[in-house]
Motif scaffolding. Structure first.
Motif, short mmCIF file in Angstrom:
data_model
loop_
_atom_site.label_atom_id
_atom_site.label_comp_id
_atom_site.label_asym_id
_atom_site.label_seq_id
_atom_site.Cartn_x
_atom_site.Cartn_y
_atom_site.Cartn_z
N SER A 1 -3.71 4.02 -1.89
CA SER A 1 -3.93 3.04 -2.96
C SER A 1 -3.17 1.77 -2.61
CB SER A 1 -3.41 3.63 -4.28
OG SER A 1 -3.67 2.74 -5.34
N ASP A 2 -3.76 0.60 -2.88
CA ASP A 2 -3.03 -0.63 -2.60
C ASP A 2 -3.22 -1.67 -3.71
OD1 ASP A 2 -5.38 -2.12 -2.16
OD2 ASP A 2 -5.37 -1.73 -0.01
N SER B 1 0.83 -1.21 0.00
CA SER B 1 0.00 0.00 0.00
C SER B 1 0.87 1.25 0.00
CB SER B 1 -0.92 0.00 1.22
OG SER B 1 -0.18 0.04 2.41
N GLN C 1 -13.90 4.92 0.25
CA GLN C 1 -13.05 3.92 -0.40
C GLN C 1 -13.89 3.07 -1.33
OE1 GLN C 1 -11.64 1.57 3.05
NE2 GLN C 1 -12.86 -0.14 2.29
N ARG D 1 -4.96 2.97 -12.27
CA ARG D 1 -4.31 2.72 -11.00
C ARG D 1 -2.97 3.43 -10.93
NH1 ARG D 1 -6.78 0.74 -8.03
NH2 ARG D 1 -5.09 0.59 -6.55
N ASP E 1 -8.69 2.11 -3.55
CA ASP E 1 -8.29 3.52 -3.49
C ASP E 1 -9.15 4.19 -2.43
OD1 ASP E 1 -6.51 3.16 -5.54
OD2 ASP E 1 -7.82 3.98 -7.09
#
Lengths: 376, 81
Positions: free
Chosen positions: A243-244, A218, A276, B3, A249
């Motif tokens: 963010s992971d 993360s 999230q 992302r 997110d």
């Protein structure tokens, strides 16, 4: 997981802020009572934090923290039995001041009946440019061991590494800014051994084991501005992006104002927004037992929006009778947390609905803190 | 949503390090003098005035949220020169 998160929070506050402007933190003791109540869960207990200088260059801080948990949460009442639990956490932190730098080392030990966590951390901070800028770096490493009640042979482990970088900056005579970046990698058993997912069977549903990935990385970056208002008050704004690698997110925003009144009082009010999206492998209801390689139904990795409002008051005593005691403050704060889940359904009355048509779950919780602070 | 990959985070971090290094090597005069930091030294401007309380509050949120980290201050700026 609770212990791991607690350790991360403690690491952030004990190690990183230790370096306010090339002086060691004040000698101080805090005695706090905390109580969280909401969603069928009550967690309360004490926390005692004592910080004392040793000579001119060393400051030592020790914290003892207890969570007494009584849980009949939505997860528990729909899949298991209510339980009580006690968790104890002890930590020690040492800061060493050398010139414009502060070097910090810390260790945290957390124990509950089915979870132990050990974390070691180190950080350094440096003041630059006439003390207008403070740069800090930190690293922590954690080792957790997870057990399961009723299964003495169940034993899993988790390894965590956390890297932090931070910059604080004086922008004007009334304005401070800080930027922080965190990177955390976790490897091992990352799920709750008691929780289950659910999947459709015929016209109904049944429970099955959750399957999580064994790694998670993360990244979180946050910016904060703190402004001194003309009538002597402090306004804090903060934003974080997270963010992971599980596909989550998250956005966090916080606004707080601290207003001194009548010489001895400080009143605070705050608002916090959180939003999230769900993890890639989250579903409230999977179509079948082996629908995909990873499957979870943990509401903490579902999609939701949270709003929290809080107020607080602090009163300062001047203690004249005790020569070594500089001042005492009495502090009370109350926060109200409201979380509305977008895709986590309330199964407490599931038989009245078709699978996947149950009402969405909402959490309302109150967070109370009462604490005394002593400067000596 | 596109992302933000780990590689991209590393590039941002590297850029930050380069900029910081460049700035650190330049002769910068403090633009807020020590005698102008009275407001910044006020206890209400402390980045984390009550660590025992903020630690607990962070814990409550982190237990219930996926996101964690980066919300603690890095210190600095109190004007206590």
């Amino acid at each position: 997981m609770r212990a791991a998160l607690r350790v991360l929070a403690l690491a952030a506050i004990v190690v990183m802020p230790a370096a306010r402007c090339t002086v060691l933190p004040d000698d101080r003791a805090d005695v706090l009572y905390h109580r969280y109540q909401g969603g069928g869960v009550t967690v309360d207990g004490p926390s005692v934090l004592v910080r004392k200088k040793v000579g001119e260059s060393v400051s030592v801080a020790a914290n003892y923290y207890v969570d007494m948990i009584s849980s009949a949460s939505i997860d528990v009442v729909t899949t298991a039995s209510p339980y009580t639990e006690r968790r104890e956490q002890k930590s020690l932190n040492v800061d060493y001041l050398h010139g414009k730098s502060i070097y910090s080392l810390g260790y945290v030990d957390s124990k509950e009946s089915d979870y132990t966590g050990k974390t070691a951390m180190a950080s350094v901070s440096q003041d630059l440019f006439g003390d207008l800028t403070t740069v800090s770096f930190g690293f922590s490493r954690g080792w957790d061991t997870i057990g399961k009640r009723g299964e003495p042979d169940f034993r899993q482990t988790t390894d965590r590494r956390n890297y932090r970088v931070g910059v604080s900056q004086v922008l004007t005579r009334n304005l401070l800014a800080s930027l922080n970046y965190d990177n955390t990698t976790e490897q091992g058993y990352l799920q709750n051994p008691y929780r289950t997912m659910r999947y459709a069977v015929g016209g109904g549903f049944t429970g099955g084991p959750e399957i999580y990935p064994h790694t998670r990385t993360s990244n979180a970056a946050a910016a904060m501005l703190k402004y001194y208002l003309p009538w002597r008050a402090a306004l804090t704004t903060q934003y974080r992006f997270y963010s992971d690698t599980w596909g989550i997110d998250a956005h966090t925003a916080r606004l707080e104002i601290a207003q001194p009144l009548w010489k001895r009082w400080v009143l605070t009010a705050n608002y916090r927004f959180y939003k999230q999206n769900a993890a890639d492998f989250y579903s409230d209801l999977f179509p079948s037992a082996n629908y995909q390689n990873f499957m979870a139904r943990d509401k903490e990795i579902s999609a939701y929006t949270g709003n929290t409002v809080g107020i607080g008051a602090s009163y300062e005593y001047k203690v004249d009778r005790i020569s070594w005691l500089k001042k005492v403050t009495i502090n009370v704060s109350l926060d109200h947390m409201m979380i509305d889940y977008d895709n986590f359904r309330d199964l407490r009355n599931a038989s009245a609905y078709a699978p996947g048509e149950e009402p969405l779950y909402s959490l309302r919780a109150n967070i109370l803190q009462v604490f005394f602070s002593f400067w000596f | 949503m596109k992302r933000f990959t780990l590689t991209r985070w590393r590039h941002v971090l590297l850029l930050g390090a380069v900029v910081t290094t460049g700035v650190a090597c330049a002769p910068i005069e403090p633009w807020v003098k020590p005698y102008e930091r009275e407001h910044l030294a006020d206890p209400i401007m402390a980045i984390d005035p009550d660590p025992v309380s903020s630690s607990y509050r962070d814990h409550v949120f982190e237990v219930r949220e996926a996101a964690k980290g980066a919300m603690g201050g890095a210190g600095g700026g109190c004007g206590c020169t």
